[in-house]
Design an enzyme around this catalytic site. Sequence first.
Site, short mmCIF file in Angstrom:
data_model
loop_
_atom_site.label_atom_id
_atom_site.label_comp_id
_atom_site.label_asym_id
_atom_site.label_seq_id
_atom_site.Cartn_x
_atom_site.Cartn_y
_atom_site.Cartn_z
N TYR A 155 0.84 -1.21 0.00
CA TYR A 155 0.00 0.00 0.00
C TYR A 155 0.87 1.26 0.00
O TYR A 155 0.70 2.14 -0.85
CB TYR A 155 -0.91 -0.03 1.23
CG TYR A 155 -1.85 1.15 1.35
CD1 TYR A 155 -2.96 1.27 0.51
CD2 TYR A 155 -1.64 2.14 2.30
CE1 TYR A 155 -3.83 2.35 0.63
CE2 TYR A 155 -2.51 3.21 2.43
CZ TYR A 155 -3.60 3.31 1.58
OH TYR A 155 -4.45 4.40 1.71
N1 NAP Z 1 -9.77 6.05 4.86
C1 NAP Z 1 -8.57 6.47 5.16
O1 NAP Z 1 -8.22 6.57 6.35
C2 NAP Z 1 -7.60 6.88 4.10
C3 NAP Z 1 -6.41 7.52 4.49
C4 NAP Z 1 -5.50 7.90 3.53
C5 NAP Z 1 -5.78 7.67 2.19
N2 NAP Z 1 -6.94 7.06 1.83
C6 NAP Z 1 -7.18 6.85 0.41
O2 NAP Z 1 -8.43 7.39 0.05
C7 NAP Z 1 -8.99 6.64 -1.03
C8 NAP Z 1 -10.38 6.18 -0.68
O3 NAP Z 1 -10.31 5.37 0.48
P1 NAP Z 1 -11.59 5.01 1.36
O4 NAP Z 1 -11.14 5.02 2.75
O5 NAP Z 1 -12.76 5.83 0.94
O6 NAP Z 1 -11.78 3.47 0.94
P2 NAP Z 1 -13.08 2.56 0.69
O7 NAP Z 1 -14.19 3.02 1.54
O8 NAP Z 1 -12.61 1.16 0.81
O9 NAP Z 1 -13.42 2.87 -0.83
C9 NAP Z 1 -12.57 2.44 -1.85
C10 NAP Z 1 -13.27 2.58 -3.18
O10 NAP Z 1 -12.40 2.05 -4.20
C11 NAP Z 1 -13.11 1.09 -4.95
N3 NAP Z 1 -12.22 0.05 -5.47
C12 NAP Z 1 -11.38 -0.75 -4.77
N4 NAP Z 1 -10.80 -1.63 -5.59
C13 NAP Z 1 -11.28 -1.39 -6.83
C14 NAP Z 1 -11.09 -1.99 -8.10
N5 NAP Z 1 -10.27 -3.05 -8.28
N6 NAP Z 1 -11.75 -1.50 -9.16
C15 NAP Z 1 -12.59 -0.45 -9.01
N7 NAP Z 1 -12.82 0.16 -7.83
C16 NAP Z 1 -12.18 -0.31 -6.76
C17 NAP Z 1 -14.13 0.54 -3.95
O11 NAP Z 1 -15.24 -0.07 -4.60
P3 NAP Z 1 -15.38 -1.65 -4.89
O12 NAP Z 1 -14.75 -2.39 -3.75
O13 NAP Z 1 -16.84 -1.81 -5.03
O14 NAP Z 1 -14.66 -1.84 -6.20
C18 NAP Z 1 -14.56 1.79 -3.22
O15 NAP Z 1 -15.52 2.48 -3.98
C19 NAP Z 1 -8.01 5.51 -1.29
O16 NAP Z 1 -7.12 5.88 -2.32
C20 NAP Z 1 -7.24 5.39 0.00
O17 NAP Z 1 -5.98 4.83 -0.17
C21 NAP Z 1 -7.86 6.65 2.74
#
Ligand code: NAP
Length: 260
Positions: A155
């Site tokens: 990651y």
């Molecule tokens: N939450 C945190 O604390 C945090 C902190 C730093 C950075 N981020 C970043 O913020 C972004 C969003 O994170 P989040 O926390 O909102 O995560 P999340 O709730 O798990 O959402 C991730 C999204 O990405 C989609 N996704 C995952 N694999 C995929 C694939 N193979 N093809 C198409 N879509 C895919 C998921 O949908 P499906 O599974 O339905 O495909 C979902 O819509 C990410 O880049 C993450 O690294 C998050």
Amino acid sequence: MLLKGQVAIVTGGGRGIGRAIARRFAAEGAAVVVAARSEHEIKQVVAEIQGAGGKAAAVQADLSREADCKKIVDGARVAFGAVHILVNNAAIYGPIQPIEKFPLRDWDEVMAVNLRAPLVLSQLVLPEMYARKSGSILNISTVGAKAAFSLSGAYTASKAGLIGLTRTTAAEAARQGVRVNAICPGPVTETKMSQDLTREFAAHFQSGGDEVLKQMMQSILQGRPQTADEIASAALFLVSDQASAITGQTLNVDGGMVFY
Ligand SMILES: NC(=O)c1ccc[n+]([C@@H]2O[C@H](COP(=O)([O-])OP(=O)(O)OC[C@H]3O[C@@H](n4cnc5c(N)ncnc54)[C@H](OP(=O)(O)O)[C@@H]3O)[C@@H](O)[C@H]2O)c1
């Protein structure tokens, strides 16, 4: 309205941070293409946007497949005629494993979704943006790319790579009217990724999830998590003309956690 007449693709727009970005962009006048694998989630977000009077379309896609990346961009052009903004938000975390045991299959999958797909999507939209001499790409990285967290090798490597991709694309695109930036969110604890991880880390360290979160909050100046809406506010700023002189940058939206 900051994005009136713009067409934006938001990958991973079905939930969490991507959903907040999609809804915010639509509220600012953009037509938004919401892409992810879970059809019910992307359709729900599209319904929410349309219910509020906005424009949106869902494209079901697995970003680890090149053909599906093309399907997203083609879908945007069919639905709304152009692509002005690309937000590479979708990501997976991969397993909680030390480097010496990290399974290569999982490593490749994380790289395919988190780093290769943003490249493929950028390749698909840049020629149109260059021809128009305008456009904006925003890559969602993480503070984990700048800190030193254990057990997150694929990651953090993919997200550090995404910062490199951001800078190189920005350098190539700047004189063609296209801006490319990244956001590094801190912990956004309301999302599925964050909640799954808290459980997995708690199980790994045999502690409660509350303890894991408490330790993390102590390393943040504000002492609290960020919200998906706070990330969406920064995303809106960076893709809009309000940030017209900002490119190749990484904005930490982390309440004061990392400082470069
Ligand atoms: N939450 C945190 O604390 C945090 C902190 C730093 C950075 N981020 C970043 O913020 C972004 C969003 O994170 P989040 O926390 O909102 O995560 P999340 O709730 O798990 O959402 C991730 C999204 O990405 C989609 N996704 C995952 N694999 C995929 C694939 N193979 N093809 C198409 N879509 C895919 C998921 O949908 P499906 O599974 O339905 O495909 C979902 O819509 C990410 O880049 C993450 O690294 C998050």
